[in-house]
Design an enzyme around this catalytic site. Structure first.
Site, PDB file in Angstrom:
ATOM      1  CG  HIS A  63      -1.915  -1.103   1.227  1.00 35.49           C
ATOM      2  ND1 HIS A  63      -2.528  -1.561   2.374  1.00 35.49           N
ATOM      3  CD2 HIS A  63      -2.387  -1.885   0.212  1.00 35.49           C
ATOM      4  CE1 HIS A  63      -3.342  -2.555   2.069  1.00 35.49           C
ATOM      5  NE2 HIS A  63      -3.263  -2.774   0.763  1.00 35.49           N
ATOM      6  CE1 TYR A 132      -1.419  -0.865   9.031  1.00 34.82           C
ATOM      7  CE2 TYR A 132      -3.252  -1.316  10.501  1.00 34.82           C
ATOM      8  CZ  TYR A 132      -2.447  -1.690   9.449  1.00 34.82           C
ATOM      9  OH  TYR A 132      -2.675  -2.872   8.800  1.00 34.82           O
TER      10      TYR A 132
END
Length: 578
Positions: A63, A132
C-alpha cells in the site's frame, strides 16, 4: 525506548521498547514523544490510530498513498508479522530500496515508515494484530495498491497467501506506482514554487487568489496515445483557484499542455442544440435576421453559423463589427479569459448582442461534476463572475437562459453599457441561486475534493463488485472528462477492459492515465457486456437510444458515474426492448 535508523531506507526508524518484566508479566512503553522527536519526527503530527486483525497467511499490501503521502508508525501488538517497506520517493538517496522486519507482540517494537514508501505485511500467526498511527487522515482517492507478487518487487513472502482484499487483488504494478510517484514529486515541486509566486486571476488580473480544489497530477484531457505505447503518460497539476475580486474559478498556475488535434465527433445532442438555440435567438431578437454575425469557434463544435446563414445573416468581414457575436463553449478554452472577453466586446456593434454559452459552475458544484475539471478548460464560470468581468469591458448582462447541455450550461446575453439596457428577472434569479449555493466562496468550493473522492471510490468499488459477481463491464465514450474520472477512481483495464467511441480517430488509442483501450461501437455490440458504464454521461439518453435502436439492445444495465455511480432506468417500453 531506543530509536535505531534503518540503513536501507532513509528516514525509517525502529523504536524498541525496554519492557519491565516480573512474575505478573511485563509493562512496556510503546510510544515516547520525546524519543520520536529526538530523531526529527514530529509526534504531534499523528492524527489517527487504527488497528487491524488478520488471520494467518493474510497479506495486506503493498500500500502506498499518493499526493503528499502518509507517514506511519506500525506495531504488531499481538502475534507476529513480516513487515516490508519499499522506498518509492524519487528524491530519496535510497530510492527503490526495500527492507523487511519481524514485528511481534512479544517485542512490541514499532517501525516508522516515511511518507512515500510502500508498505505491507503478512500475518504469520493466528491471529496477528497490527496497529497504525498515521499523520494524515485517510482519503480513499489517494490509495494506491501494488501487486504483492510483482516480479520487480521480488519479495519473498514466507507463507502462501490465504486471503487478500478486493483492492489488493486488483493492485497495479510497481512500474505504475513509480511513475505516479515521479509525477507527484514534480507536482510537489510545482506547488512549492507557487507558494512563493503570486498567481494573477485570468479574468481581472487580481493577485487576490486562493487554491480551492487540488485533484493532483493528472494527464492531459485530450491526449489519447496509441494503445500500444508503454511510456508513462505525462501529468501536470490540476487545481482550481478562486479570485476573491471577480469570483472567477479557474485553473491555477500551469502552462498549456500537449496541443492535440481534436479527435471527437459532434454528438446529435450538440447539433440539435445549435439549431434550437438559433431559432430561439431569432424568435426573441427578430431584428438579427439578415444582419452581420461573427462566431468565435469552439473545440466542442456546436456552430450556429449554418443556421444563421439560413436566416439570411452574413459573417463579418475583416475587422467589421457584428450585430450578433456568438461564443458557444469557446472562451472557457482560452487561458487569458480577460483578454478574450475584450476581443468579443471589440467585435460587437454598438447596439449588438453578444451571446456567451458555457458550462455553468452551479450544476458543476451541486452535481459533483468533478470530471469536467480538466487541462485545457481554463475557466469555470458562474454568472456572478461573468457580470463582474463584463463590467470591466463596459458590457452588461441583460438576460440568461439555462440549457441542458454538457451537464448544465448557461446562455448569457450581453450588450454594451452604452445601449442602456438593464438586466431582466432571469439574471436576478440565477444570481440569487448562486449566492444561496455559496459557489463564490471557499467553504463550498473546497467540498468538491471530498465529494470527488467519495464518488471516485464508489465507482471503483462498484466495478470491483461487478467483477466479483461475474458480470462483464465495458464503457461507452472517450470524452475529455474520462481521464480525470478514471484516474481518481483508480480504474484501469483490470476493471474496465475497454471503452468505445463513435469517433474513428480515437480507435486504437487509449484513455491517458488509466490505459483503458478505445474501440469501435461495433465492438461493444459484439461483446454485449452485462453493464455499460456511460462516460459521456451528459448525453446518456442519446447513447442509450443509439444502442437500443431497432431492437439492438441486449438487456444491458447502463450506469452513469456522477454525482454518485448509479444505474439508468430504461423503460420496458423502450423501442429497443420490445
Amino acid at each position: 525506548m531506543k530509536a535505531t535508523p534503518v540503513e536501507a531506507i532513509a528516514g525509517a526508524y525502529l523504536f524498541e521498547p525496554e519492557p519491565h518484566v516480573d512474575e505478573r508479566g511485563f509493562f512496556s512503553r510503546t510510544f515516547d514523544a520525546d524519543v520520536v522527536r529526538s530523531v526529527g519526527i514530529d509526534p504531534d503530527a499523528f492524527v489517527q490510530d487504527s488497528l487491524s486483525r488478520s488471520a494467518k497467511g493474510v497479506l495486506r499490501g503493498m500500500h502506498l498513498r499518493s499526493g503528499e503521502g502518509e507517514a506511519k508508525l506500525v506495531r504488531c501488538s499481538y502475534g507476529a508479522v513480516l513487515d516490508v517497506i519499499v522506498d518509492l520517493r524519487p528524491e530519496s538517496p535510497t530510492f527503490m530500496n526495500k527492507a523487511s522486519f519481524s514485528l511481534t507482540g512479544d517485542s512490541q517494537r514499532s517501525l516508522y515508515v516515511p511518507a512515500g514508501c510502500a508498505h505491507g505485511f503478512q500475518a504469520l500467526t493466528e491471529p496477528a494484530d497490527v496497529s497504525y498511527r498515521i499523520d494524515r487522515r485517510h482519503d480513499p482517492a489517494e490509495d494506491v495498491a501494488i501487486a504483492y507478487d510483482d516480479p520487480d518487487l521480488a519479495i519473498d513472502w514466507p507463507l502462501p497467501v490465504s486471503l487478500r482484499s478486493d483492492r489488493d487483488a486488483a493492485a497495479g504494478s510497481l512500474a505504475d506506482a513509480v511513475a505516479l510517484m515521479r509525477s507527484d514529486h514534480q507536482h510537489a515541486k510545482h506547488r512549492r514554487s507557487t507558494d512563493v509566486v503570486t498567481f494573477n486571476c485570468r479574468g481581472c488580473g487580481s493577485a487576490d487568489t486562493v487554491r480551492v480544489v487540488d485533484l493532483g497530477a493528472q494527464p492531459c484531457a485530450d491526449y489519447f496515445p496509441p494503445v500500444d505505447t508503454t511510456d508513462a503518460d505525462p501529468r501536470w497539476p490540476l487545481e482550481l483557484w478562486l479570485c476573491h475580486s471577480c469570483t472567477l474559478v479557474q485553473l491555477g498556475p500551469v502552462e498549456p499542455q500537449l496541443p492535440e488535434a481534436p479527435l471527437a465527433i459532434e454528438s446529435a445532442t450538440s447539433l440539435a442544440h445549435a439549431e434550437t438555440s438559433v431559432k430561439e435567438i431569432l424568435r426573441d431578437h427578430p431584428e438579427i435576421a439578415g444582419r452581420v454575425v461573427h462566431e468565435f469557434a469552439s473545440h466542442h463544435g456546436g456552430s450556429w453559423l449554418d443556421h444563421l446563414r439560413a436566416a439570411g445573416c452574413r459573417t463579418a468581414e475583416g475587422d467589421e463589427r457584428a450585430d450578433l457575436v456568438v461564443d458557444v463553449h469557446g472562451i472557457a478554452h482560452e487561458p487569458a479569459v480577460g483578454e478574450m472577453l475584450a476581443l468579443r466586446a471589440d467585435r460587437l456593434a454598438p447596439s449588438g448582442l453578444l451571446v456567451l454559452e458555457f458550462h455553468h459552475l452551479l450544476p458543476l458544484v451541486e452535481g459533483n461534476q468533478f470530471d469536467t475539471i480538466r487541462h485545457g478548460h481554463w475557466s469555470y464560470f458562474s454568472l456572478g463572475a461573468v457580470v463582474r468581468l463584463a463590467a470591466i469591458h463596459e458590457l452588461v448582462v441583460v438576460s440568461v437562459r439555462e440549457v441542458d447541455v454538457f451537464g448544465g450550461s448557461l446562455q448569457v446575453m450581453l450588450r454594451h453599457e452604452s445601449a442602456g439596457i438593464g438586466a431582466d428577472d432571469s439574471v436576478r434569479d440565477v444570481l440569487a441561486r448562486e449566492a444561496a449555493a455559496g459557489i463564490d466562496a471557499e467553504p463550498r468550493l473546497t467540498t468538491l475534493h471530498e465529494h470527488a473522492a467519495a464518488a471516485a471510490t464508489a465507482l471503483h468499488d462498484l466495478l470491483a463488485d461487478y467483477q466479483a459477481d461475474g458480470r462483464s463491464v465495458a464503457a461507452y465514450g472517450a470524452p475529455s472528462k474520462a481521464p480525470v474520472l478514471l484516474d481518481l477512481a483508480k480504474v484501469g483495464p483490470d476493471l474496465l477492459p475497454f471503452t468505445v467511441d463513435a469517433s474513428p480517430a480515437k480507435h486504437g488509442r487509449r484513455i491517458p492515465g488509466s490505459g483503458v483501450p478505445i474501440r469501435s461501437v461495433d465492438d461493444l455490440r459484439a461483446a454485449r457486456p452485462d453493464v455499460v458504464l456511460v462516460l459521456t454521461w451528459d448525453i446518456v439518453d442519446e447513447v442509450v437510444s443509439q444502442l437500443e435502436a431497432d431492437g439492438g439492445g441486449w438487456g444491458a444495465t447502463y450506469v452513469v458515474p456522477l454525482p454518485e455511480p448509479h444505474p439508468v432506468t430504461i423503460s420496458p417500453d423502450h423501442p429497443g426492448r420490445r
